[in-house]
Design a protein around this motif. Structure first.
Motif, PDB file in Angstrom:
ATOM      1  N   UNK A 471       0.797  -1.233   0.000  1.00 23.39           N
ATOM      2  CA  UNK A 471       0.000   0.000   0.000  1.00 23.39           C
ATOM      3  C   UNK A 471       0.826   1.277   0.000  1.00 23.39           C
ATOM      4  N   UNK A 472       2.101   1.214   0.387  1.00 25.74           N
ATOM      5  CA  UNK A 472       2.911   2.434   0.445  1.00 25.74           C
ATOM      6  C   UNK A 472       2.975   3.085  -0.941  1.00 25.74           C
ATOM      7  N   UNK A 630     -12.838   2.902   8.006  1.00 23.34           N
ATOM      8  CA  UNK A 630     -11.702   2.758   8.919  1.00 23.34           C
ATOM      9  C   UNK A 630     -10.454   2.284   8.176  1.00 23.34           C
ATOM     10  N   UNK A 631     -10.650   1.335   7.257  1.00 19.21           N
ATOM     11  CA  UNK A 631      -9.520   0.845   6.483  1.00 19.21           C
ATOM     12  C   UNK A 631      -8.892   1.940   5.643  1.00 19.21           C
ATOM     13  N   UNK A 632      -9.729   2.777   5.047  1.00 24.48           N
ATOM     14  CA  UNK A 632      -9.218   3.862   4.210  1.00 24.48           C
ATOM     15  C   UNK A 632      -8.376   4.830   5.034  1.00 24.48           C
ATOM     16  N   UNK A 633      -8.812   5.116   6.258  1.00 25.83           N
ATOM     17  CA  UNK A 633      -8.060   6.037   7.103  1.00 25.83           C
ATOM     18  C   UNK A 633      -6.705   5.435   7.502  1.00 25.83           C
ATOM     19  N   UNK A 634      -6.716   4.159   7.890  1.00 27.68           N
ATOM     20  CA  UNK A 634      -5.478   3.503   8.299  1.00 27.68           C
ATOM     21  C   UNK A 634      -4.523   3.382   7.111  1.00 27.68           C
ATOM     22  N   UNK A 635      -5.087   3.073   5.952  1.00 24.34           N
ATOM     23  CA  UNK A 635      -4.262   2.937   4.748  1.00 24.34           C
ATOM     24  C   UNK A 635      -3.663   4.275   4.343  1.00 24.34           C
ATOM     25  N   UNK A 636      -4.454   5.326   4.356  1.00 23.16           N
ATOM     26  CA  UNK A 636      -3.976   6.632   3.888  1.00 23.16           C
ATOM     27  C   UNK A 636      -2.956   7.238   4.834  1.00 23.16           C
ATOM     28  N   UNK A 637      -3.228   7.186   6.143  1.00 24.41           N
ATOM     29  CA  UNK A 637      -2.402   7.927   7.096  1.00 24.41           C
ATOM     30  C   UNK A 637      -1.212   7.134   7.630  1.00 24.41           C
ATOM     31  N   UNK A 653      -1.191  11.750  13.532  1.00 25.67           N
ATOM     32  CA  UNK A 653      -2.197  12.206  12.572  1.00 25.67           C
ATOM     33  C   UNK A 653      -3.341  11.208  12.473  1.00 25.67           C
ATOM     34  N   UNK A 654      -3.013   9.924  12.611  1.00 24.29           N
ATOM     35  CA  UNK A 654      -4.051   8.899  12.570  1.00 24.29           C
ATOM     36  C   UNK A 654      -4.872   8.879  13.860  1.00 24.29           C
ATOM     37  N   UNK A 655      -4.192   8.886  14.996  1.00 25.87           N
ATOM     38  CA  UNK A 655      -4.854   8.675  16.296  1.00 25.87           C
ATOM     39  C   UNK A 655      -5.336   9.970  16.930  1.00 25.87           C
ATOM     40  N   UNK A 656      -4.741  11.080  16.496  1.00 21.53           N
ATOM     41  CA  UNK A 656      -5.117  12.362  17.101  1.00 21.53           C
ATOM     42  C   UNK A 656      -4.346  12.694  18.356  1.00 21.53           C
ATOM     43  N   UNK A 657      -3.420  11.843  18.735  1.00 22.89           N
ATOM     44  CA  UNK A 657      -2.601  12.043  19.939  1.00 22.89           C
ATOM     45  C   UNK A 657      -1.471  11.017  19.935  1.00 22.89           C
ATOM     46  N   UNK A 658      -0.575  11.122  20.937  1.00 24.53           N
ATOM     47  CA  UNK A 658       0.444  10.104  21.120  1.00 24.53           C
ATOM     48  C   UNK A 658      -0.188   8.825  21.657  1.00 24.53           C
ATOM     49  N   UNK A 659       0.523   7.728  21.531  1.00 22.38           N
ATOM     50  CA  UNK A 659      -0.004   6.435  21.966  1.00 22.38           C
ATOM     51  C   UNK A 659      -0.090   6.358  23.487  1.00 22.38           C
TER      52      UNK A 659
END
Length: 672
Positions: A471-472, A630-637, A653-659
């Protein structure tokens, strides 16, 4: 002779023309590849114009195409289908490759040009700017700024290390094959199902041992059969053989190699200005320092060890012998059945390999990302057991090729992994071809391949790497596919494991191979209920290996180690993980990850990435799970950016915060 490595393949997606490649092609291609890339670099240096991104970084990224093509194919073959020829050539090429890499990374004139571009990088677009920053950091850490005398010393270190780590891998494969356990009577395999017995008979037949049974060893200390074999002496033989690898007084002895490799790594780190090899490695990872690594590992170790002792006490209540390492899995299954009424061995009939692949692994990917998989019988892979699939998006847009190589063989190194044969980038207009290798015993023809739950997990895990590679979508080759920091690369693969027990996915593939009946819901419920069962053991064995890796690479250049077993025992005792019934996942002499596999001082990466993984699983769960959105977001970001931006920035950028580490502690039962 027309050498197929000298020009790009005209097969679909640039698939290497395996049917045309012979042993005679490799060495000439390596020789031309080395020569051509050095000439390309020399032209960059000789350019009279002031250094710019266009006249320095771009030609550097375009360089070495013949070398890239032959390296990808050769090293995939040497790990998945080695021969005496590949073993000899790999040992021959290793020091030459190290010298070649040093000739580029230690060139003062090239480094000066990169440094000049780095100083003016702010005007570049974000991906180009990050490319310059990565080159500058890597060249700096690699020693490009050293004096000429120190560079000469560094070259010798790198040459010796390339030779020693290659020798370690070859010794391990040979000793693993040599120590396979040969049994005379099928009664000794009591407890195994028909498929496993068939695989043991087939392994014996392939070795010319008709009428006998061979249990081949897997890469970790343990073995899947230890949970089922009723004959304690057979379990002990398997465990003893596994732990003996690389530590016997024979030609495959890895003990001196371990000492030589760690000493040279420590001396090289000192030359480069670091206190230890661990400091050298983590400086260019997301962790940044070994102290940060030990902060997490050291905090988890005592809790995991305590939980393992509690689990051991529960096992001891059922056993009429003192629990030894070869008993743990066997009695764990008894406790699992008694406590949760879960029998993992009884799950194997529901995990037929072909169905797991198509209706599990591929189905989850299609549900999340809309991709489709079409087997290409017309395309030849590197081994008859390796199968080629074309991957496309829902609208028919090509994504790449996926090669699936399931079965173990004596010519394949242990473990499971993903390789990239070709990696997408727009600079060179290259597509994507990725490989998944596993080591599942192959039953006799006509018998189904039934997977253990752990093997299903491994397949989903490695396919997560494959998706990352497929996907990259990046501009520059350096950022393609899974070319990310080592302590981030396991994150996407670990996330992909979550879909195994996701209701829609499990219901689609967990079907009895004979009756067609779905796996009973009560088994699934019990599996969920027991999800943190035995985590004290699992976490302890992993942490023991991760901390052992750190201990070997924390030594200074002045530290003298003379006995591998003594050092290992002392390192594990120091962190409270020296329980003989709970062995380290890898002992030093067969610790391929750290002594030949590129995870040196980096085996911590799995649990480091799992912090991100567990937090991401929480996100999917809270946001509806297995959906295209959800898949599209994980794939894109995340998957789609490859290595083209800082991975922790991509995660934010994906999670909106640190882990948050909380989900990991809960998953592994490590909450205080």
């Amino acid at each position: 002779m027309t050498n197929p490595f000298f020009s790009p393949s005209d097969l679909p997606f640039g698939l290497p023309p395996f049917a045309e490649i012979t042993d005679d092609h490799y060495r000439p291609a390596f020789d031309r590849g080395f020569t051509e890339q050095l000439a390309e670099v020399e032209r960059i240096i000789a350019d009279p114009e002031a250094p710019t991104f266009e006249n320095t970084l771009l030609p550097l990224e375009r360089s070495g195409q013949v070398l890239h093509r032959v390296s990808a194919v050769f090293y995939n073959k040497s790990s998945s289908d080695s021969t005496d020829f590949t073993n000899d050539l790999e040992e021959e090429i290793a020091p030459l490759y190290a010298a070649h890499s040093d000739a580029i990374r230690l060139d003062a004139a090239l480094y000066a040009r990169i440094a000049a571009v780095h100083a003016d990088r702010e005007a570049l677009d974000p991906e180009s700017r990050y490319l310059v920053e990565r080159y500058f950091a890597e060249f700096t850490i690699a020693g490009a700024g050293l004096s000429d005398d120190d560079k000469e010393t560094l070259r010798e270190y790198n040459k010796q290390l390339s030779t020693l780590t290659t020798k370690f891998e070859k010794n391990l494969l040979a000793d693993t094959n040599d120590l396979a356990v040969v049994l005379d009577d099928v009664a000794e395999l009591d407890g195994l199902d028909a498929g496993a017995i068939s695989a043991a008979a087939e392994a014996a037949r392939e070795r010319g041992l008709e009428g006998k049974y061979v249990v081949t060893l897997v890469l970790p200390t343990g073995h899947p059969y230890l949970s089922s074999l009723t004959d304690r002496s057979v379990r002990e033989r398997i465990m003893t053989a596994s732990r003996a690898r690389g530590s016997r007084d024979n030609e495959f002895d890895n003990r001196q190699l371990v000492l030589d490799i760690t000493r040279l790594r420590a001396e090289r780190a000192q030359l480069l200005g670091f206190d230890s090899h661990a400091a050298y490695v983590t400086a260019d990872e997301t962790a940044k320092t070994p102290e940060a690594v030990l902060g997490i590992l050291g905090a988890l170790a005592p809790i995991a060890a305590r939980n393992a002792r509690d689990e051991q006490a529960a096992l001891q209540e059922l056993a009429d012998v003192e629990i030894a390492a070869w008993d743990w899995d066997f009695y764990t299954e008894k406790v699992r059945q008694a406590t949760y009424d879960v029998d993992t061995a009884s799950m194997r009939p529901y995990f037929e390999a072909e169905r797991v692949l198509h209706d599990g692994v591929f189905f989850a990917a299609a549900s999340l990302y809309g991709v489709r998989f079409t087997e290409r019988d017309d395309l030849v892979a590197y081994h008859p057991d390796a199968r080629v699939f074309e991957v496309s998006d829902a609208d028919g847009t090509p994504v790449g090729l996926y090669i699936y190589d399931l079965y173990t063989r004596d010519s394949k190194r242990g473990g499971a992994w993903m390789n990239s044969l070709i990696s997408q980038n727009t600079l060179l207009d290259q597509p994507t071809v990725v490989v998944n290798n596993l080591n599942v015993p192959k039953p006799a023809a006509g018998s189904p391949t039934l997977l253990t739950y752990d093997e299903v997990t491994t397949l989903f895990h490695e396919f997560g790497h494959a998706l990352h590679g497929l996907f990259a979508r990046v501009t520059y080759p350096k950022f393609s596919g899974t070319n990310v920091f080592r302590d981030f690369v396991e994150f996407p693969s670990q996330v992909n494991e979550m879909w195994i027990l996701w209701p829609e996915v499990l219901a689609n593939f967990a079907v009895h191979h004979e009756t067609g009946a779905p796996m009973p819901q009560d088994i699934v419920d019990k599996l969920h209920a027991s999800s943190s069962f035995n985590e004290g053991f699992a976490t302890s064995t992993y942490l023991a290996a991760a901390l052992l890796d750190q201990a070997w690479h924390a030594i200074s250049a002045e530290t003298e180690v003379v006995d591998v077993a003594e050092f290992e025992a002392s390192a594990l005792a120091a962190v409270g993980l020296d329980n003989t019934a709970v062995p380290t996942r890898y002992s030093s002499t067969y610790f391929a990850h750290t002594f030949s596999g590129g995870y040196d001082a980096g085996y911590y990466s799995y649990i480091w990435s799992e912090v991100l993984d567990a937090d991401t699983v929480d996100w999917f769960t809270q946001n509806g799970g297995l959906t295209r959105e959800n898949g599209a977001r994980f794939r894109e970001l995340l998957l789609g950016v490859g290595g083209s931006k800082d991975p922790l920035q991509a995660f934010r950028e994906f999670r909106g915060r640190d882990a948050d580490i909380g989900p990991l502690l809960k998953r592994r039962g490590l909450e205080e």
